[in-house]
Write an enzyme that holds these catalytic residues in place. Structure first.
Site, PDB file in Angstrom:
ATOM      1  N   SER A  78       0.835  -1.198   0.000  1.00  0.00           N
ATOM      2  CA  SER A  78       0.000   0.000   0.000  1.00  0.00           C
ATOM      3  C   SER A  78       0.874   1.254   0.000  1.00  0.00           C
ATOM      4  O   SER A  78       1.695   1.436  -0.889  1.00  0.00           O
ATOM      5  CB  SER A  78      -0.954  -0.046   1.195  1.00  0.00           C
ATOM      6  OG  SER A  78      -1.996   0.888   1.058  1.00  0.00           O
ATOM      7  N   ASP A 137      -9.895  -4.316  -5.766  1.00  0.00           N
ATOM      8  CA  ASP A 137      -9.221  -3.548  -4.718  1.00  0.00           C
ATOM      9  C   ASP A 137      -9.823  -2.149  -4.688  1.00  0.00           C
ATOM     10  O   ASP A 137      -9.638  -1.360  -5.617  1.00  0.00           O
ATOM     11  CB  ASP A 137      -7.724  -3.493  -5.009  1.00  0.00           C
ATOM     12  CG  ASP A 137      -6.927  -2.833  -3.898  1.00  0.00           C
ATOM     13  OD1 ASP A 137      -7.527  -2.133  -3.060  1.00  0.00           O
ATOM     14  OD2 ASP A 137      -5.700  -3.012  -3.875  1.00  0.00           O
ATOM     15  N   HIS A 144      -7.564  -5.420  -0.484  1.00  0.00           N
ATOM     16  CA  HIS A 144      -6.338  -4.622  -0.521  1.00  0.00           C
ATOM     17  C   HIS A 144      -5.197  -5.222   0.301  1.00  0.00           C
ATOM     18  O   HIS A 144      -4.111  -4.648   0.326  1.00  0.00           O
ATOM     19  CB  HIS A 144      -6.649  -3.199  -0.008  1.00  0.00           C
ATOM     20  CG  HIS A 144      -5.539  -2.221  -0.197  1.00  0.00           C
ATOM     21  ND1 HIS A 144      -5.005  -1.906  -1.430  1.00  0.00           N
ATOM     22  CD2 HIS A 144      -4.839  -1.486   0.706  1.00  0.00           C
ATOM     23  CE1 HIS A 144      -4.038  -1.016  -1.293  1.00  0.00           C
ATOM     24  NE2 HIS A 144      -3.910  -0.746   0.007  1.00  0.00           N
TER      25      HIS A 144
END
Length: 266
Positions: free
Chosen positions: A95, A217, A245
């Site tokens: 991320s 996602d 995610h």
């Protein structure tokens, strides 16, 4: 204070090279990698750490001015590698840590041999012909909710970010992780994350890079992963069957297999 102490660095696995460094995402800590790192400790020296303000990091080291951009976190990564005298590492960033890794690799390319970007996004806001997945109104609403009720936001958003509604225990784990994070620091980290724009930093990375894109996602849709792939000079895009995610939690075996396959080819 040393970066190793400040960032609660953990070193696992075999001594010496090669080294693989795992960096966690927003609201998380190094513990979120546990299901993946188990598959690397026999072959690699594994380095884990917590971003300042997260997990077991030293909260007294948090300086709003230093961490007003992702560059401050990237400097921490470079300092950790320097203190441990690590070169040619494989950096795996989830991320927001994907872009933190991009910034660190651009600043100190000799420290990095390869990058693995899990659910990366160089910009979350839509911009003309660029689709980041969020409008300005979306981001403003998200940040307002964070400011007014961080724990409520965490309970509502963590399961959505995680995806996999048929496995509610995953959403619960992410919720609990969010709730353990200092709210004031989390709010600033969220602003830095969701208002960042690192698109121009991508072409500066020369290391071979694997992009792991999840299916469905909500944070980093396919168009974003494809954009990163097209703008990194030497990249490979792999779309995982994993949804949501956080494949490091929802699909650790698939995630580890994809990383292993990439490393065998380079």
């Amino acid at each position: 204070m040393s970066a190793v102490a400040r960032n609660n660095v953990t070193v696992l696995g075999r001594d010496g090279d090669p080294t693989i460094v795992f960096a966690h995402g927003f609201g998380c800590d190094q513990h979120m990698w546990r299901l993946v790192t188990d598959r690397f400790v026999d072959e690699y020296r594994v380095v884990l750490f917590d971003h300042v303000g997260s997990g077991g990091s030293d909260l007294s080291a948090y300086r709003p001015q230093r961490y007003a951009s992702l560059q401050g976190y990237a400097e921490d990564v470079v300092e950790i590698l320097a203190e441990l005298d690590l070169w040619d590492v494989v950096f795996v960033g989830h991320s927001v840590s994907a872009m933190i890794g991009v910034l660190a690799a651009a600043a100190e390319p000799s420290r990095f041999s390869r990058l693995v970007l899990v659910g990366p996004s160089p910009r979350y806001l839509d911009d003309e012909d660029y689709r980041g997945g969020f409008t300005r109104a979306d981001i403003d609403e998200l940040l307002e909710s964070l400011d007014s009720n961080y724990l409520g936001w965490s309970a509502a958003m963590a399961p959505v970010i995680m995806g996999n509604p048929d496995r509610p225990e995953l959403g619960t784990e992410l919720t609990n992780s969010f709730c353990r994070t200092d709210p004031a620091i989390a709010r600033q980290f969220a602003r830095v994350t969701f208002l960042s724009d690192n698109r121009t930093d991508l072409p500066q990375v020369t290391a071979p890079t694997l992009i792991l894109q999840c299916t469905d996602d909500i944070i980093a849709p396919y168009e974003v992963g494809d954009y990163v792939h097209r703008h990194l000079p030497d990249s490979t895009l792999v779309v995982l069957k994993a949804t949501g995610h956080c494949p490091n939690l929802s699909a650790p075996e698939e995630t580890a297999d994809a990383i292993h396959a990439f490393l065998r080819n380079y």
